[in-house]
Design a protein around this motif. Structure first.
Motif, PDB file in Angstrom:
ATOM      1  N   ARG A   1       0.680  -1.400  -0.090  1.00 38.94           N
ATOM      2  CA  ARG A   1       0.106   0.022  -0.064  1.00 38.94           C
ATOM      3  C   ARG A   1       1.052   1.117   0.062  1.00 38.94           C
ATOM      4  O   ARG A   1       0.553   2.217  -0.623  1.00 38.94           O
ATOM      5  CB  ARG A   1      -0.995   0.044   1.100  1.00 38.94           C
ATOM      6  N   LEU A   2       2.080   1.302   0.750  1.00 38.98           N
ATOM      7  CA  LEU A   2       2.782   2.525   0.845  1.00 38.98           C
ATOM      8  C   LEU A   2       3.440   2.719  -0.386  1.00 38.98           C
ATOM      9  O   LEU A   2       3.770   3.823  -0.986  1.00 38.98           O
ATOM     10  CB  LEU A   2       3.508   2.366   2.153  1.00 38.98           C
ATOM     11  N   THR A   3       3.989   1.698  -0.890  1.00 39.98           N
ATOM     12  CA  THR A   3       4.995   1.751  -2.134  1.00 39.98           C
ATOM     13  C   THR A   3       3.829   2.300  -3.422  1.00 39.98           C
ATOM     14  O   THR A   3       4.149   2.986  -4.066  1.00 39.98           O
ATOM     15  CB  THR A   3       5.639   0.749  -2.621  1.00 39.98           C
ATOM     16  N   ASN A   4       2.605   1.881  -3.384  1.00 41.05           N
ATOM     17  CA  ASN A   4       1.565   2.305  -4.359  1.00 41.05           C
ATOM     18  C   ASN A   4       1.367   3.746  -4.268  1.00 41.05           C
ATOM     19  O   ASN A   4       1.055   4.511  -5.081  1.00 41.05           O
ATOM     20  CB  ASN A   4       0.332   1.514  -4.403  1.00 41.05           C
ATOM     21  N   GLU A   5       1.220   4.235  -2.824  1.00 39.02           N
ATOM     22  CA  GLU A   5       1.005   5.539  -2.464  1.00 39.02           C
ATOM     23  C   GLU A   5       1.929   6.312  -3.236  1.00 39.02           C
ATOM     24  O   GLU A   5       1.899   7.628  -3.754  1.00 39.02           O
ATOM     25  CB  GLU A   5       0.683   5.776  -1.186  1.00 39.02           C
ATOM     26  N   ALA A   6       3.221   6.002  -2.975  1.00 40.51           N
ATOM     27  CA  ALA A   6       4.630   6.769  -3.412  1.00 40.51           C
ATOM     28  C   ALA A   6       4.518   6.669  -4.743  1.00 40.51           C
ATOM     29  O   ALA A   6       4.730   7.583  -5.717  1.00 40.51           O
ATOM     30  CB  ALA A   6       5.670   6.024  -2.954  1.00 40.51           C
ATOM     31  N   PHE A   7       4.153   5.449  -5.655  1.00 41.65           N
ATOM     32  CA  PHE A   7       4.169   5.538  -6.965  1.00 41.65           C
ATOM     33  C   PHE A   7       2.980   6.579  -7.375  1.00 41.65           C
ATOM     34  O   PHE A   7       3.456   7.262  -8.514  1.00 41.65           O
ATOM     35  CB  PHE A   7       3.835   4.206  -7.550  1.00 41.65           C
TER      36      PHE A   7
END
Length: 207
Positions: free
Chosen positions: A130-136
């Motif tokens: 979830r956090l990497t997708n938010e960063a992406f």
């Protein structure tokens, strides 16, 4: 002479790419993490925390670790890969620090829990996905309005982020749903210095 101590990792590729982009002569020292060479006394004298990359510039008698610091040093040393116009310059540094403080650590944790961890921790895996997708998504939104992270000019901010998006592709962390980030990745990946940099000291492979 510049000496670079590194391995085939996202943080290491940032510096080999930068050195190749800048055309600086350097001696490459392969520190094999899987063999524990980063824990040997000679290397710990360069970086007491035992991480790659480390850059030693004999001409200035400067030794640096942390990839963001090394990128800034190389940009300042050469006057390249960091815009001179103040607004663009601070944009580059802002996105470089966004990578160093957020994207890189998040991706590192996701790689650990999804690939290297001996136990399956569903809560941790969901959190870091979830956090990497938010960063992406944050990067994608910004790149919908800009060709590169600092605007029109390719910079050390792009090199920093590419180190990890390159690895994301290798380990099948899909970001194709972010079209602007994906297009930016392909633009950067096509650069000759980038194509060479990600093969030094050896190409990365999925675990």
């Amino acid at each position: 002479m510049i000496h670079l101590y590194t391995d085939s990792s996202p943080n290491g590729f940032k510096i080999t790419i930068a050195l190749e982009e800048l055309g600086l002569p350097y001696t490459l020292h392969h520190v094999r993490l899987d063999a524990g060479e980063h824990r040997q006394p000679d290397f710990l004298r360069l970086h007491p925390h035992g991480r790659i990359p480390v850059l030693v510039d004999e001409d200035s008698d400067i030794t640096l670790f942390e990839s963001a610091a090394i990128l800034l040093y190389l940009a300042e040393k050469t006057g390249n890969l960091l815009p001179t116009e103040p607004r663009a310059r601070w944009q580059a540094m802002q996105w470089l620090l966004f990578h160093a403080a957020s994207v890189g650590p998040l991706m590192g944790q996701r790689v650990h829990f999804e690939i290297f961890s001996r136990t399956r921790n569903a809560e941790a895996m969901e959190r870091y996905r979830r956090l990497t997708n938010e960063a992406f998504a944050t990067l994608d939104q910004h790149l919908s309005r800009h060709h590169f992270l600092a605007g029109d000019a390719y910079s050390i901010a792009d090199i920093a982020h590419f180190g990890w998006t390159h690895i994301a592709r290798i380990v099948d962390f899909d970001f194709s749903q972010y079209p602007h980030l994906s297009a930016w990745h392909e633009r950067v990946a096509a650069r000759p210095a980038v194509r060479l940099g990600v093969t030094l000291p050896a190409p990365a492979t999925g675990a």
